[in-house]
Each structure stands twice: as structure tokens, then as C-alpha cells.
Design a protein around this motif. Structure first.
Motif, PDB file in Angstrom:
ATOM      1  N   SER A 103      -8.324   3.995  -7.869  1.00  0.00           N
ATOM      2  CA  SER A 103      -7.930   3.066  -6.818  1.00  0.00           C
ATOM      3  C   SER A 103      -8.200   3.693  -5.466  1.00  0.00           C
ATOM      4  CB  SER A 103      -6.458   2.697  -6.962  1.00  0.00           C
ATOM      5  OG  SER A 103      -5.690   3.885  -7.035  1.00  0.00           O
ATOM      6  N   GLU A 104      -8.488   2.845  -4.491  1.00  0.00           N
ATOM      7  CA  GLU A 104      -8.753   3.341  -3.161  1.00  0.00           C
ATOM      8  C   GLU A 104      -8.229   2.352  -2.118  1.00  0.00           C
ATOM      9  OE1 GLU A 104     -12.968   3.841  -3.119  1.00  0.00           O
ATOM     10  OE2 GLU A 104     -13.348   1.700  -2.945  1.00  0.00           O
ATOM     11  N   ILE A 105      -8.110   2.882  -0.903  1.00  0.00           N
ATOM     12  CA  ILE A 105      -7.679   2.064   0.219  1.00  0.00           C
ATOM     13  C   ILE A 105      -8.927   1.695   0.991  1.00  0.00           C
ATOM     14  CG2 ILE A 105      -6.527   2.162   2.432  1.00  0.00           C
ATOM     15  CD1 ILE A 105      -4.246   3.067   1.267  1.00  0.00           C
ATOM     16  N   ILE A 135       0.880  -1.186   0.000  1.00  0.00           N
ATOM     17  CA  ILE A 135       0.000   0.000   0.000  1.00  0.00           C
ATOM     18  C   ILE A 135       0.907   1.223   0.000  1.00  0.00           C
ATOM     19  CG2 ILE A 135      -1.697   1.264   1.309  1.00  0.00           C
ATOM     20  CD1 ILE A 135      -3.155  -1.049   1.639  1.00  0.00           C
ATOM     21  N   SER A 195      -6.334  -2.822   2.919  1.00  0.00           N
ATOM     22  CA  SER A 195      -6.092  -3.351   1.573  1.00  0.00           C
ATOM     23  C   SER A 195      -6.305  -2.282   0.533  1.00  0.00           C
ATOM     24  CB  SER A 195      -7.030  -4.530   1.309  1.00  0.00           C
ATOM     25  OG  SER A 195      -8.361  -4.102   1.490  1.00  0.00           O
ATOM     26  N   LYS A 196      -5.887  -2.602  -0.702  1.00  0.00           N
ATOM     27  CA  LYS A 196      -5.999  -1.668  -1.809  1.00  0.00           C
ATOM     28  C   LYS A 196      -7.001  -2.236  -2.801  1.00  0.00           C
ATOM     29  CE  LYS A 196      -2.806  -0.675  -5.266  1.00  0.00           C
ATOM     30  NZ  LYS A 196      -1.546  -0.117  -5.781  1.00  0.00           N
ATOM     31  N   SER A 208     -13.327   3.661   3.257  1.00  0.00           N
ATOM     32  CA  SER A 208     -12.491   3.724   2.054  1.00  0.00           C
ATOM     33  C   SER A 208     -11.972   5.140   1.896  1.00  0.00           C
ATOM     34  CB  SER A 208     -13.320   3.347   0.828  1.00  0.00           C
ATOM     35  OG  SER A 208     -14.327   4.327   0.626  1.00  0.00           O
ATOM     36  N   LEU A 210      -7.237   6.920  -3.447  1.00  0.00           N
ATOM     37  CA  LEU A 210      -5.786   6.999  -3.452  1.00  0.00           C
ATOM     38  C   LEU A 210      -5.269   8.220  -4.167  1.00  0.00           C
ATOM     39  CD1 LEU A 210      -4.220   3.476  -3.721  1.00  0.00           C
ATOM     40  CD2 LEU A 210      -3.620   5.330  -2.202  1.00  0.00           C
TER      41      LEU A 210
END
Lengths: 470, 125
Positions: A391-393, A347, A383-384, A463, A466
Motif C-alpha cells: 500500500s502507498e500514499i 490515512i 489518498s491511499k 507516492s 506505507l
């Protein structure tokens, strides 16, 4: 509409008609008499000199006699019909004009009423056509703009009004950020807060909302309603200042309690008996709770007044989580809980405010610990996620504890809300934690959600994008 | 023996500092406002200054500015110990030359002493 209303024109036609018919009738009767006379004379005297004249007269009379009905059928009757029709259409035309005039009067009246309505609105109202020309300024708007000319006289664009518009940082507001621009060019209803600086250099704080005017689904113009919020701003500023001052004032004695009980606890003033130590630990813990509450209140008031400064820095979330778990170790050990972490290795550093993120995790983890049973298990996942939107965490905190009853689930993010099952267990807790972290996540362009079942544990997810464009 | 100048207007907190820091082996001087601090600096040269912000007579910002402008004691590390933790305040203090910023109610007194220890250990190297 009264179709039998006589008028001058149709009366004249009627007169003419009335005169012609009797005349024809007279002609008909006279010719009949003369015919009879002719026939009788002819019978009495056979063909003499006079007879030829009489025959001519007879012929003439015959002509008249036979022509009259034809005249009647082919001229009079159509004329009569025509006259009637004319009369009817004249009547209907007349009443059409009458109703048109009365409609126009109604429309003018309604227009004047709406004008008066708009003009009487206490807030400022400005309306433009689809090209952005100002078509209406109500009395309050005229006063605000110090513009008293007739707006319908010459084309005046909404951005040419005699005020300059500045944003909350005292910089000129770009036209694209103006609600009227969004209304006219993006068909969207938006609100904004800015200030007007007038020709006499006075500055007014404004809150405005503008929407497109749609007619047959086409943008026909825009209308903006704005109000002077200088007073509200002042009250708001006083509120924030008060909360800041109160919080700092509260923190000073709290620091004193914290440090002195800490020193007592650690034996700096001598060894304590068991009960003495117990009491002092209670004082210390209560003090910590108060400090937390003051911090939370301060953060909430800053968030709500829009004054929370978000300081994004490239942050290693996995490291942050591990740090916090280490800090919470005493409480974890107390309940003999098992912490399982699954922190994804690759990450990247995410651009977020580490202090705010710290609050989110401290809150979620403290709750998980608080509401877990002895020997329970807490899982933390980082997680990603990548999809077509970017994209996001995604981070998850799961416990196997008390859970949130279904009936309370839709209220958990409410300020000061605590579900019954936790209040029964312990009276600690302010009900502010989830409210605060939801605000923090939202202000960071993320989402937060959860799943829970009473006595079967709770899972919270959040969430964060990114590619954070703040 | 290393010495600390504590600039703090609250008497209770000042005494907490004094007790703990003395216990930890430091010589402690106390000033109750910015002006007293500047005056003390004429007589003593501490190894570190613990500075509060909200004080009467002369506040922390002004005091910090003056310390950093003086030739004699601009090199003494200053740790801001305050109860306001806003980003504006932190940034301002760091810009004026403070080496660290602590929010009193968020740190244990042991933690505070540890920070001072670490700072002076670094300086010694």
C-alpha cells in the motif's frame, strides 16, 4: 599447409618403392627372355632329358611371369597408395603440430599482453573463480592488500585477504553487503564505498565495483575494480564543511535583516507612511527569498553528500498539509485563489521525516500559488492506494495556471532549470525546488511525476510506500 | 517583571532581541559569550535564557552543560537560538537539557517572543 613438402620418412618409403619396382621389372624382363630362350630351344630339340629340366624352368618362369602383375596390383600399388597417404597424413600432422605450436605461442603472447594490461590498471583489480578463490591480483591490488605471494599457489578466498573491511560507520562490513558477494551469488554488478584496514593499521577509503564474469551464461567468477578515494573524501568533507559554514555565516546577517525589517513593518519604531511601509515590505520579502535559497542550498549539499539525516517519525500528512495551507494563506488571499482539499480520512500515520515532507508540500503549493492566475483554483488530494505490491500514499497538487510547455517538460527536475514562460513572468525563483523535492521523494523510496499543458495548469503527483523500510 | 538573559555574540541580533523583548515587557540582560553568561548568572537570576551556539570563548554546548550542572540555575529553562539546524545539533542540545531549539532565520521575531511567552505562561501554572 604445403602438402608436397617431402620429409625423411616419406623419402625412405619412396626409395624402397623405387627399388622394388625396378627389381620386379627386371624379373619380368629376365623371365621374358628366358621364356623366349626356352621356347626356341624346345622347338629345336624335341623332348630330351634336358627338356624336362627346361620344362621345370619354363614353369618356374611362367609362374614368375604371371605372378608379377598380380604382385604389382595387389601389393605394390596399394603399398604405393599407402605410402602416399602416409606421406600426406604425415605432412598434415606435421603442419597441424606446427600451427598448434604457433597458436599456443600466440595465446601465450596474448595472455601475457592482457596480464600486462590488467597489471597496469591504476586501480586495484581482483578476480576470483566461481568458488571465490582469488585467481588474479594486479599490482595495485597487491600493494593495497600488502599481499605479494603468488595467488595461484594455494586457494585463497577473497574474504581471507589480509585486510579487514569496515563500513562508513566504522563497523565491520557484513560479507553479504560486499560487492564481490553480490557478483558471485546474485549475478549482479554492484558498487560500494567502504574502507580497508591493513595489517599495519593504516586505513584506506575505497570505492569499488564488482561484476560477475559470465561464460556461456554461467557465473564463471567475479571481478572487482576498486580505487583509493581518500583524497576525494577529504575534498568532499571540506566542501560540505565549507557549505555548512557559509550557510551559517549567511544566515546571521539574514536574520538581522529579517527581524529589523519585521519590527519596522510592524510599527515598532513608529508608524510608517505608505511608501515607507512598501519599501520595507520589499526588503523583508527579498530577505525571505535569500533565506529560502540558503536553506535549499544547504539541503541540496547535504543530500548530495549523503549527509542528510532522515528522521522518520509517525506523521499525520493531512494535518501537515492543512498547517502549510494556513501558513500560505496571505499569498493565497493576495491572488484570490480557491483551495480545494480532499484529504482522505483514514490515512494512517506514515513514518517519514516531517521536515522533509514539509519542504515537499511547501514547494508544490508555493509553485501552484505562484503560477496560478487571479481567481484560480488549487486542488490538493491525499489518498491511499492498495495493490498486490503493497500500500502507498498518493498525493496530488493541481493548479489551473501557467502550465509547463512540452519542450521544457523533461527538464523540470533539473537543478537551476526554470521554464521560459515562468522566467518571463517573474525573475524570482531559483529552479532548485523541484530538484530538491525529487531527491527527497526518491530518498524516501517514493516516486514523483506530473502532467501539464501550457496555460492549462499543472498536476503533480507523488507516492510514498506505507510500509517504509529505510 | 519577567527577565530574559540573551546570550548572543552578534551585536545586531543582540540589539534586535533587546528592543523586541523590552517592547514586549521583559527585562533584558545581554551576554556576548558563554563565559560572560556564566558570570552574569552570578549576579542575576533570569526566568529564561536565550542561548546561541556558535560563540567565542565558550560555546553554547559548554555553557548549557554548565548551567544544567549548577545547583543554582539548572532549573532555568534554556531556549537554544541558533542558525545551524542540523539534527545532530538539535539532538545534542535537547539531550543536554534545552527545552526548545529555534533556527533564527526560520522564525519571525514575533514568533520567537510568542514562544517565550508560552513557555513562561506554562511555567507559571
Amino acid at each position: 599447409m604445403d602438402i608436397n613438402t617431402p620429409n625423411k620418412e616419406s623419402m625412405i618409403h619412396k626409395e624402397v618403392y623405387d627399388k622394388v619396382l625396378p627389381y620386379l621389372l627386371f624379373v619380368f624382363i629376365v623371365s621374358s627372355i628366358l621364356i623366349f630362350e626356352t621356347i626356341s630351344s624346345t622347338v629345336l630339340s624335341f623332348i630330351t632329358f634336358k627338356t624336362i629340366n627346361r620344362i621345370y624352368i619354363f614353369q618356374g618362369l611362367l609362374n614368375v611371369f604371371f605372378i608379377s602383375p598380380f604382385l604389382y596390383v595387389f601389393m605394390l600399388r596399394p603399398l604405393k597408395k599407402q605410402l602416399q597417404e602416409n606421406r600426406l597424413s604425415a605432412l598434415s600432422f606435421q603442419s597441424a603440430i606446427a600451427s598448434y605450436i604457433s597458436s599456443m605461442k600466440n595465446i601465450e603472447e596474448e595472455k601475457a599482453r592482457y596480464h600486462a594490461l590488467l597489471n597496469s590498471i591504476g586501480d586495484g583489480v581482483i578476480a576470483t573463480d566461481h568458488e571465490g578463490n582469488v585467481i588474479f591480483l594486479n599490482a595495485t591490488a597487491k600493494k593495497t592488500y600488502q599481499y605479494h605471494n603468488d595467488v595461484t599457489q594455494k586457494a585463497l578466498k577473497w574474504y581471507d585477504l589480509p585486510v579487514s573491511i569496515i563500513d562508513e560507520q566504522d563497523k565491520e562490513l557484513s560479507i553479504k553487503k560486499h560487492p564481490l558477494y553480490s557478483a558471485l551469488h546474485k549475478r549482479s554488478t554492484t558498487s560500494a564505498a567502504f574502507s580497508y584496514v591493513r595489517n599495519d593499521k593504516t586505513k584506506i577509503a575505497i570505492s569499488a565495483i564488482a561484476s560477475p564474469v559470465l561464460y556461456n551464461n554461467i557465473t564463471d567468477g567475479a571481478i572487482m575494480v576498486f580505487k583509493d578515494v581518500s583524497k576525494e573524501k577529504e575534498i568532499d568533507r571540506m566542501k560540505t564543511e565549507f557549505i555548512a559554514l557559509a550557510s551559517h555565516q549567511l544566515r546571521t546577517p539574514l536574520s538581522a535583516i529579517k527581524w529589523f525589517s519585521e519590527m519596522l513593518k510592524n510599527g515598532d519604531a513608529g508608524v510608517l507612511q505608505k511608501q515607507q511601509k512598501e519599501f520595507i515590505v520589499n526588503i523583508y520579502d527579498s530577505c525571505e527569498r535569500m533565506i529560502d535559497l540558503v536553506n535549499t542550498l544547504l539541503n541540496i549539499s547535504r543530500l548530495e553528500s549523503g549527509k542528510l539525516v532522515i528522521d522518520p517519525k509517525p506523521t499525520n500528512l493531512a494535518l501537515l498539509i492543512e498547517e502549510i495551507i494556513k501558513e500560505l494563506h496571505p499569498k493565497i488571499k493576495e491572488k484570490r485563489l480557491k483551495i480545494i482539499t480532499s484529504l482522505h480520512k483514514d490515512i494512517p500515520l506514515i513514518s517519514i521525516d516531517p521536515n522533509l515532507m514539509r519542504q515537499v508540500y511547501v514547494n508544490l503549493l508555493t509553485n501552484a500559488i505562484k503560477y496560478s492566475h487571479q481567481n484560480g483554483e488549487i486542488i490538493v488530494i491525499l489518498s491511499k492506494k492498495v495493490d498486490q505490491n503493497g500500500s502507498e500514499i498518493v498525493s496530488q497538487v493541481t493548479d489551473s495556471g501557467l502550465g509547463i510547455p512540452k519542450k521544457d517538460q523533461k527538464r523540470v527536475f533539473e537543478r537551476f532549470f526554470r521554464a521560459d514562460n515562468v522566467v518571463k513572468l517573474e525573475t524570482e525563483g531559483t529552479g532548485l525546488g523541484l530538484y530538491l523535492i525529487k531527491k527527497i521523494i526518491e530518498v524516501s523510496n517514493g516516486n514523483i511525476w506530473f502532467e501539464s499543458e501550457e496555460n492549462n495548469g499543472t498536476s503533480f503527483w507523488f507516492s510514498l510506500p506505507l510500509n517504509n523500510e529505510i | 517583571m519577567l527577565s530574559v538573559l540573551v546570550v548572543e555574540d552578534d551585536t545586531l541580533l543582540a540589539s534586535a532581541y533587546k528592543i523586541k523583548l523590552t517592547h514586549s515587557g521583559y527585562k533584558v540582560h545581554i551576554a556576548n559569550d558563554g563565559q560572560m553568561a556564566i558570570d552574569s548568572l552570578q549576579k542575576i537570576k533570569p526566568d529564561v535564557i536565550l542561548l546561541d551556539i556558535r560563540m567565542p570563548v565558550k560555546d553554547g554546548y559548554q555553557t548549557l552543560k554548565e548551567i544544567k550542572e549548577s545547583e543554582v540555575y539548572k532549573d532555568i529553562p534554556v531556549i537554544i537560538s541558533s542558525n545551524s539546524g542540523t539534527k545532530e545539533n538539535i539532538d545534542r542540545c535537547l539531550e543536554l537539557g534545552a527545552v526548545d531549539y529555534i533556527v533564527k532565520s526560520d522564525i519571525s521575531i514575533d514568533g520567537l517572543v510568542e514562544k517565550i511567552n508560552n513557555l513562561l505562561k506554562k511555567d507559571k501554572r
